[in-house]
Design a protein around this motif. Structure first.
Motif, PDB file in Angstrom:
ATOM      1  N   GLN A   1       0.878  -1.273   0.282  1.00 27.41           N
ATOM      2  CA  GLN A   1       0.227   0.042   0.203  1.00 27.41           C
ATOM      3  C   GLN A   1       0.592   1.001   0.241  1.00 27.41           C
ATOM      4  OE1 GLN A   1      -2.260  -0.024   3.776  1.00 27.41           O
ATOM      5  NE2 GLN A   1      -3.919   1.650   2.497  1.00 27.41           N
ATOM      6  N   SER A   2       0.509   2.031  -1.279  1.00 26.85           N
ATOM      7  CA  SER A   2       1.210   3.528  -0.869  1.00 26.85           C
ATOM      8  C   SER A   2       0.137   4.737  -0.897  1.00 26.85           C
ATOM      9  CB  SER A   2       1.826   3.777  -2.246  1.00 26.85           C
ATOM     10  OG  SER A   2       0.956   4.112  -3.508  1.00 26.85           O
ATOM     11  N   ASN A   3      -0.016   5.980  -0.265  1.00 24.57           N
ATOM     12  CA  ASN A   3      -1.068   6.989  -0.287  1.00 24.57           C
ATOM     13  C   ASN A   3      -1.772   6.747  -1.798  1.00 24.57           C
ATOM     14  OD1 ASN A   3      -0.310   7.786   1.712  1.00 24.57           O
ATOM     15  ND2 ASN A   3       1.276   8.668   1.488  1.00 24.57           N
TER      16      ASN A   3
ATOM     17  N   GLY B   1       1.666  -5.688   4.191  1.00 24.26           N
ATOM     18  CA  GLY B   1       1.629  -6.186   4.971  1.00 24.26           C
ATOM     19  C   GLY B   1       1.041  -8.342   4.407  1.00 24.26           C
ATOM     20  N   PHE B   2       0.953  -8.982   5.594  1.00 25.97           N
ATOM     21  CA  PHE B   2       0.667 -10.601   5.768  1.00 25.97           C
ATOM     22  C   PHE B   2       0.147 -10.625   6.986  1.00 25.97           C
ATOM     23  CE2 PHE B   2       5.366  -9.099   4.481  1.00 25.97           C
ATOM     24  CZ  PHE B   2       5.054 -10.043   3.314  1.00 25.97           C
ATOM     25  N   GLU B   3      -0.842 -11.624   5.992  1.00 25.14           N
ATOM     26  CA  GLU B   3      -2.064 -11.858   7.069  1.00 25.14           C
ATOM     27  C   GLU B   3      -2.526 -13.346   7.162  1.00 25.14           C
ATOM     28  OE1 GLU B   3      -5.373  -9.042   6.271  1.00 25.14           O
ATOM     29  OE2 GLU B   3      -4.248  -7.275   7.603  1.00 25.14           O
ATOM     30  N   LYS B   4      -3.245 -14.273   7.270  1.00 22.31           N
ATOM     31  CA  LYS B   4      -3.715 -14.920   7.423  1.00 22.31           C
ATOM     32  C   LYS B   4      -4.759 -15.954   8.474  1.00 22.31           C
ATOM     33  CE  LYS B   4      -3.172 -20.328   6.000  1.00 22.31           C
ATOM     34  NZ  LYS B   4      -3.456 -20.556   4.750  1.00 22.31           N
TER      35      LYS B   4
ATOM     36  N   ASP C   1       6.380  -1.154   7.464  1.00 19.60           N
ATOM     37  CA  ASP C   1       6.014   0.823   7.317  1.00 19.60           C
ATOM     38  C   ASP C   1       7.015   1.424   6.843  1.00 19.60           C
ATOM     39  OD1 ASP C   1       3.638   0.019   8.582  1.00 19.60           O
ATOM     40  OD2 ASP C   1       3.553   1.072  10.206  1.00 19.60           O
ATOM     41  N   ASN C   2       7.018   1.865   5.271  1.00 19.60           N
ATOM     42  CA  ASN C   2       7.827   3.101   5.684  1.00 19.60           C
ATOM     43  C   ASN C   2       9.110   2.757   4.480  1.00 19.60           C
ATOM     44  OD1 ASN C   2       6.286   5.436   5.750  1.00 19.60           O
ATOM     45  ND2 ASN C   2       7.430   4.695   8.158  1.00 19.60           N
ATOM     46  N   PHE C   3       8.502   1.431   3.798  1.00 18.00           N
ATOM     47  CA  PHE C   3       9.912   1.769   2.605  1.00 18.00           C
ATOM     48  C   PHE C   3       9.490   2.102   1.186  1.00 18.00           C
ATOM     49  CE2 PHE C   3       7.144  -1.913   2.217  1.00 18.00           C
ATOM     50  CZ  PHE C   3       7.403  -2.614   0.873  1.00 18.00           C
ATOM     51  N   LYS C   4      11.065   2.593   0.626  1.00 16.80           N
ATOM     52  CA  LYS C   4      11.239   2.976  -0.587  1.00 16.80           C
ATOM     53  C   LYS C   4      11.470   1.890  -1.623  1.00 16.80           C
ATOM     54  CE  LYS C   4      12.633   7.486  -3.215  1.00 16.80           C
ATOM     55  NZ  LYS C   4      13.232   8.492  -2.818  1.00 16.80           N
TER      56      LYS C   4
END
Length: 122
Positions: free
Chosen positions: A40-42, A69-72, A81-84
């Motif tokens: 996800q970005s803005n 994000g990772f979900e199960k 968060d916040n990687f370019k």
């Protein structure tokens, strides 16, 4: 038919220079399939899943700042968060998710400190 093959090879060559993220999701030593993954970005959100063997890949990503994000179900979710991501960004991840084993005061158990192990980053 020859024209189609040449065009397909050209597209694969162009895509190789685009940013991508790929990796595998594990629980301990075992691969963990069907994990929901979002980037996800803005401006945009990409949704995808790992395959039955825990592998995932996303290419053609636009440059920018992201959260992944990772979900199960039954596992503690994890977000970075916040990687370019920049042009020619190539990232391979080894992701460890932890089963929810119980609830303590204030919510679920926390995941281990190093949940994502970066194997390579160009």
């Amino acid at each position: 038919m020859k024209v189609f093959v040449i065009s397909l090879l050209l597209v694969l060559t162009v895509n190789n220079d685009q940013p991508f993220i790929k990796g595998t999701v594990y629980e301990g030593e075992n691969c963990l399939g069907k994990v929901k993954i979002y980037l996800q970005s803005n401006e945009q959100t990409y949704h995808f899943k790992s395959d039955k063997k825990g592998n995932f890949e996303l290419s053609g990503i636009k440059e920018g700042m992201y959260k992944i994000g990772f979900e199960k179900k039954g596992y503690v979710g994890y977000t970075v968060d916040n990687f370019k991501i920049t042009q020619n960004y190539k990232l391979q991840l080894k992701v460890q998710l932890v089963k929810v084993r119980g609830v303590h005061e204030g919510g679920m158990k926390k995941p281990p400190n190093m949940v994502i192990d970066t194997l390579s980053h160009n």
